[in-house]
Design a protein around this motif. Structure first.
Motif, PDB file in Angstrom:
ATOM      1  N   GLU A  52       0.759  -1.302   0.076  1.00  0.00           N
ATOM      2  CA  GLU A  52       0.109  -0.042  -0.083  1.00  0.00           C
ATOM      3  C   GLU A  52       0.906   1.273   0.080  1.00  0.00           C
ATOM      4  O   GLU A  52       0.509   2.011  -0.901  1.00  0.00           O
ATOM      5  N   ARG A  53       1.897   1.272   0.778  1.00  0.00           N
ATOM      6  CA  ARG A  53       2.967   2.512   0.694  1.00  0.00           C
ATOM      7  C   ARG A  53       3.627   2.539  -0.547  1.00  0.00           C
ATOM      8  O   ARG A  53       3.440   3.679  -1.143  1.00  0.00           O
ATOM      9  N   LEU A  54       3.991   1.540  -1.197  1.00  0.00           N
ATOM     10  CA  LEU A  54       4.605   1.717  -2.526  1.00  0.00           C
ATOM     11  C   LEU A  54       3.503   2.093  -3.463  1.00  0.00           C
ATOM     12  O   LEU A  54       3.809   2.860  -4.359  1.00  0.00           O
ATOM     13  N   SER A  55       2.442   1.599  -3.416  1.00  0.00           N
ATOM     14  CA  SER A  55       1.457   1.969  -4.404  1.00  0.00           C
ATOM     15  C   SER A  55       0.937   3.570  -4.184  1.00  0.00           C
ATOM     16  O   SER A  55       0.923   4.383  -5.134  1.00  0.00           O
ATOM     17  N   GLY A  56       0.867   4.077  -3.035  1.00  0.00           N
ATOM     18  CA  GLY A  56       0.620   5.512  -2.708  1.00  0.00           C
ATOM     19  C   GLY A  56       1.798   6.046  -3.141  1.00  0.00           C
ATOM     20  O   GLY A  56       1.505   7.453  -3.899  1.00  0.00           O
ATOM     21  N   ASP A  57       2.980   5.756  -2.969  1.00  0.00           N
ATOM     22  CA  ASP A  57       4.152   6.733  -2.970  1.00  0.00           C
ATOM     23  C   ASP A  57       4.238   6.937  -4.873  1.00  0.00           C
ATOM     24  O   ASP A  57       4.647   8.000  -5.285  1.00  0.00           O
ATOM     25  N   LEU A  58       3.892   5.798  -5.532  1.00  0.00           N
ATOM     26  CA  LEU A  58       4.117   5.882  -7.045  1.00  0.00           C
ATOM     27  C   LEU A  58       2.654   6.013  -7.689  1.00  0.00           C
ATOM     28  O   LEU A  58       2.935   6.489  -8.839  1.00  0.00           O
ATOM     29  N   GLY A  59       1.826   6.231  -7.083  1.00  0.00           N
ATOM     30  CA  GLY A  59       0.547   6.409  -7.569  1.00  0.00           C
ATOM     31  C   GLY A  59      -0.035   5.516  -8.571  1.00  0.00           C
ATOM     32  O   GLY A  59      -0.645   5.908  -9.501  1.00  0.00           O
ATOM     33  N   THR A  60       0.239   4.226  -8.409  1.00  0.00           N
ATOM     34  CA  THR A  60      -0.225   3.080  -9.075  1.00  0.00           C
ATOM     35  C   THR A  60      -0.763   2.075  -8.442  1.00  0.00           C
ATOM     36  O   THR A  60      -0.284   2.095  -7.205  1.00  0.00           O
ATOM     37  N   ARG A  61      -1.803   1.498  -8.754  1.00  0.00           N
ATOM     38  CA  ARG A  61      -2.336   0.229  -8.022  1.00  0.00           C
ATOM     39  C   ARG A  61      -1.631  -0.880  -8.370  1.00  0.00           C
ATOM     40  O   ARG A  61      -1.301  -1.331  -9.554  1.00  0.00           O
ATOM     41  N   ILE A  62      -1.002  -1.677  -7.317  1.00  0.00           N
ATOM     42  CA  ILE A  62      -0.774  -2.955  -7.378  1.00  0.00           C
ATOM     43  C   ILE A  62      -1.611  -4.142  -7.197  1.00  0.00           C
ATOM     44  O   ILE A  62      -2.106  -4.174  -5.788  1.00  0.00           O
ATOM     45  N   GLU A  63      -1.884  -4.924  -7.967  1.00  0.00           N
ATOM     46  CA  GLU A  63      -2.959  -5.932  -7.852  1.00  0.00           C
ATOM     47  C   GLU A  63      -2.224  -7.271  -6.825  1.00  0.00           C
ATOM     48  O   GLU A  63      -1.185  -7.422  -6.980  1.00  0.00           O
ATOM     49  N   GLU A  64      -3.253  -8.063  -6.270  1.00  0.00           N
ATOM     50  CA  GLU A  64      -3.056  -8.957  -5.411  1.00  0.00           C
ATOM     51  C   GLU A  64      -2.247 -10.166  -6.400  1.00  0.00           C
ATOM     52  O   GLU A  64      -1.122 -10.661  -5.879  1.00  0.00           O
ATOM     53  N   ALA A  65      -2.608 -10.206  -7.701  1.00  0.00           N
ATOM     54  CA  ALA A  65      -1.888 -10.991  -8.639  1.00  0.00           C
ATOM     55  C   ALA A  65      -0.597 -10.752  -8.793  1.00  0.00           C
ATOM     56  O   ALA A  65       0.212 -11.699  -9.020  1.00  0.00           O
TER      57      ALA A  65
END
Length: 84
Positions: A52-65
Motif C-alpha cells: 500500500e505504501r509503495l502504491s501510494g508513493d508511486l501513484g499506481t495500484r498493485i494488484e494482488e496477482a
C-alpha cells in the motif's frame, strides 16, 4: 507529462515503503535477491502495508496477482520499472 520511473526512484520508493520494518542499515546490507518477507520478518499485514505504501508513493495500484513479483528488492524494482 509524467517522467518515466528510473531505477533510482524505484529504489527510493521501495526503501521508503519499508521504513519501520527495517533500519536503513538493514536495507543497505540486504542482498537484492533475498526474500523480503523472510529477511525482514514481514507478516501478511506488514507485507500488505508495504504494498500500500509503495502504491501510494508511486501513484499506481498493485494488484494482488502481482504480489509474487515483489518478493525481493531486484524483482520489485524490475516489476516497478516494467510498469513504468
Amino acid at each position: 507529462m509524467t517522467q518515466p520511473l528510473t531505477q533510482d526512484r524505484a529504489h527510493a520508493a521501495i526503501r521508503t515503503a519499508l521504513r519501520g520494518f527495517a533500519t536503513e542499515a538493514d536495507l543497505e546490507t540486504l542482498d537484492p535477491g533475498e526474500n523480503l518477507r523472510e529477511a525482514l520478518e514481514l507478516d501478511s499485514l506488514d507485507f500488505l502495508t508495504f504494498v500500500e505504501r509503495l502504491s501510494g508513493d508511486l501513484g499506481t495500484r498493485i494488484e494482488e496477482a502481482d504480489y509474487a513479483k515483489l518478493s525481493t528488492l531486484d524483482s520489485t524494482t524490475e516489476f516497478l520499472l516494467t510498469r513504468g
